[in-house]
Design an enzyme around this catalytic site. Sequence first.
Site: not given
Lengths: 454, 454
Positions: B14, B135, B206, B202
């Site tokens: 992706t 992101g 981070k 997750d």
Amino acid sequence: MSDTLGIALVGCGTVGNGVANVLLSRPERVAQRAGRPLALRRVVVRDPAKPRDPLVARDLISTDIRAAIHDPNVHVVVELIGGTTVAKGVVLDSLAAGKHVVTANKALLADAGAEVFEAARKAERTVCFEAAVAGGVPVIRALGESLAANQVTAIQAILNGTSNFILTAMAERGMSYAAALAEAQKLGFAEADPTLDVDGSDAAHKLAVLAQIAFGVTAKPHEIARQGIDTIDAIDIGFANELGYTIKLLAEAWTGGHGHAGNGTKQSRGTAPADHGAPTVALHVAPVLLRHTDLLAQVRGAYNAVLVYGDIVGETLYQGPGAGRMPTASSVVADLIDLGVGRAQRTFAAAKLWSREGRGFTVEPPERVRSRFYLRLQVADRPGVLADITRILADEEISISSLVQHEAAEEGGGPVPLVIVTHYAATGRFRKALTRINALSTTAAPAVFFSMGD
Amino acid sequence: MSDTLGIALVGCGTVGNGVANVLLSRPERVAQRAGRPLALRRVVVRDPAKPRDPLVARDLISTDIRAAIHDPNVHVVVELIGGTTVAKGVVLDSLAAGKHVVTANKALLADAGAEVFEAARKAERTVCFEAAVAGGVPVIRALGESLAANQVTAIQAILNGTSNFILTAMAERGMSYAAALAEAQKLGFAEADPTLDVDGSDAAHKLAVLAQIAFGVTAKPHEIARQGIDTIDAIDIGFANELGYTIKLLAEAWTGGHGHAGNGTKQSRGTAPADHGAPTVALHVAPVLLRHTDLLAQVRGAYNAVLVYGDIVGETLYQGPGAGRMPTASSVVADLIDLGVGRAQRTFAAAKLWSREGRGFTVEPPERVRSRFYLRLQVADRPGVLADITRILADEEISISSLVQHEAAEEGGGPVPLVIVTHYAATGRFRKALTRINALSTTAAPAVFFSMGD
């Protein structure tokens, strides 16, 4: 560790004291982050007798700007005088003397950015200005570095904390404009003369700076259409709330084609792509009605926030304290650290701001921006009035999305408020309709209108 | 314009397709921003037959990682494989071959950041990783550069878009956890196996990366306490709403002394300064109750947001799309542009991440974090129950701020929910009380509890 970076502060008011405090109270931290010591060598002020941060030793202070600029142990001049006359001389002389410049002066950049940056390129020195827009919010780096893969297609920003403080007080506590302004002044959020804050000029200066970074356009502040909050009536805040909206003073940039789907069917804020095909951007400062759930609607008090639409990333938001001693000092010292690291020099060379190497954008008047509109009229409470108004809007192909008219207190009384929310229409066309509506014998006062944020 | 920067993409799913698309569809823009052309020279994939972005020419694609890494025309390797085994080999081999590395791999950094950065320093090459956290939101640059004047004192962040999407759907549309998860999967926001997203892992990866930048601590992911959203019951979302709160999955870092006024009287989240005087930071991931008006409470859907408290600037917020093809590509290409400009190399050298040159912080267990707590019990509907519970809380010096118990549907029926909100208490002490409360014969099920955000 490399050589010490010598710093002169020119101007030591609120922000200057904050910068001096950070440099003098946390020298190890700053040196560690910058990869070299940052030494405050000189503090130039108008009145040495004024009280300062206690860390500023008396022998650092003088009134001699020239001596500071030409001190061989000074490598960076931090201009915190403000205004566009003395400050401009300090900046140009500093560059000519081979010093880097850090400034928080949006008025100077908006007014004379091209001259300042040309001088910096000639002198092979760097100008940094993170503190010039949105205080402690690092929006200059966001636009110039973090979002470098993107072409920005729109910006919507709350850039004047004073106005936002006043609007928040009016909306949340039902205060009048005058009372909210008085409170802002009492708390130190507004100047004794608040004109530049509340009439949109301060936000327009900041928008001009952002527009240079995002679109490469040099828009003189007087070319940016502006409407302040000084004409907002509590009645409009009430109606907006009833419709599910909050009024915010926004600085906006809309590029041609922003939000338009390829097939042209999607309706949204923005302007149509220009016929000549070259990219365009419309810049203006105005009160805008935002849905209560919009990100910018939720920015309260003296905070600033910048919503940036990038063609790759989509929308990102940057929010925080837009002014004040320590928040603004945070941005000034970040610039000094960047000069210490050597990042700022690379950024300056690569960005080519206020140069002839633009991005091909031309500034277009806000008349072409498409928007939904909030329109409040004072109308006579008698038959046919609504028919006249809706006919005029229909003539300009503006259709009505919703309408609020409350029952008059007594029959046959004076004019009553009528609020109309339109579907999308070009600003120019809407203004044309407005002129005709204002000329009707049945409208009692000039119409009040604002754009809607979506 | 300087020499071309040659790029190899290793992994083209992706995000890789997004990066290739930006580089191949907008080469002039990227070259202008980077001060030199950026040329995509190689795309390494596992299955060349898979469909790709149409701009990726067939002859760019191969399965040969070694050839890409050792191609003399490749200067930067972009690692987008994910995971910690093959990816680690690619990154270390690339650095050893003299290539810069750009990666979006938070798991690798959290797990082996020290090894990777040590290898980079040895090879005198740079590692960039803006895309690894949040992101498209440029929080790595914000922490490392824009806020460089500050010592961060706390971070509260929504770092997992899947969890936030599910919580938003549960809160706003009354969906069950299972139904919301199914919808997230259908819309592509959640993986077929969503475990790492919904159990907090997750977000913990981070947070480990952010903690390295902000505090210089190397916290292994398994050392970061975590509680996911997979155990959240719709009943708690309902009670939270009734109390004026929204439940969000937050990754949090609290330093010792954050929010404590000098006189020690102010109560807030955070931990007391450690007795030994050295700075401490507690890291954890957990659902937290936030007031509806809090900035983070208003982050909806798959968005990410990071609220950073700096000791100079105060609080600043960074918000935007936390995942997805183009938002993540925006961050990867920003890193490539920074390498082109030469900024990234300066930042890498100055920041000394994952080195022994830390900032003196030690990680402490979250037991010392002071917080208000939301506590839901299933209790028998009979006299004395509340007395027992409040006595236990009083024994631990935990006082009650508010309490909700609705009338039971029928008298003498089964256990009823009782919700207690406490004043500030240390997490450890609260857990101690909880153990005793759970042991009461009058409590029907283990207590459910969450921290309150303020």
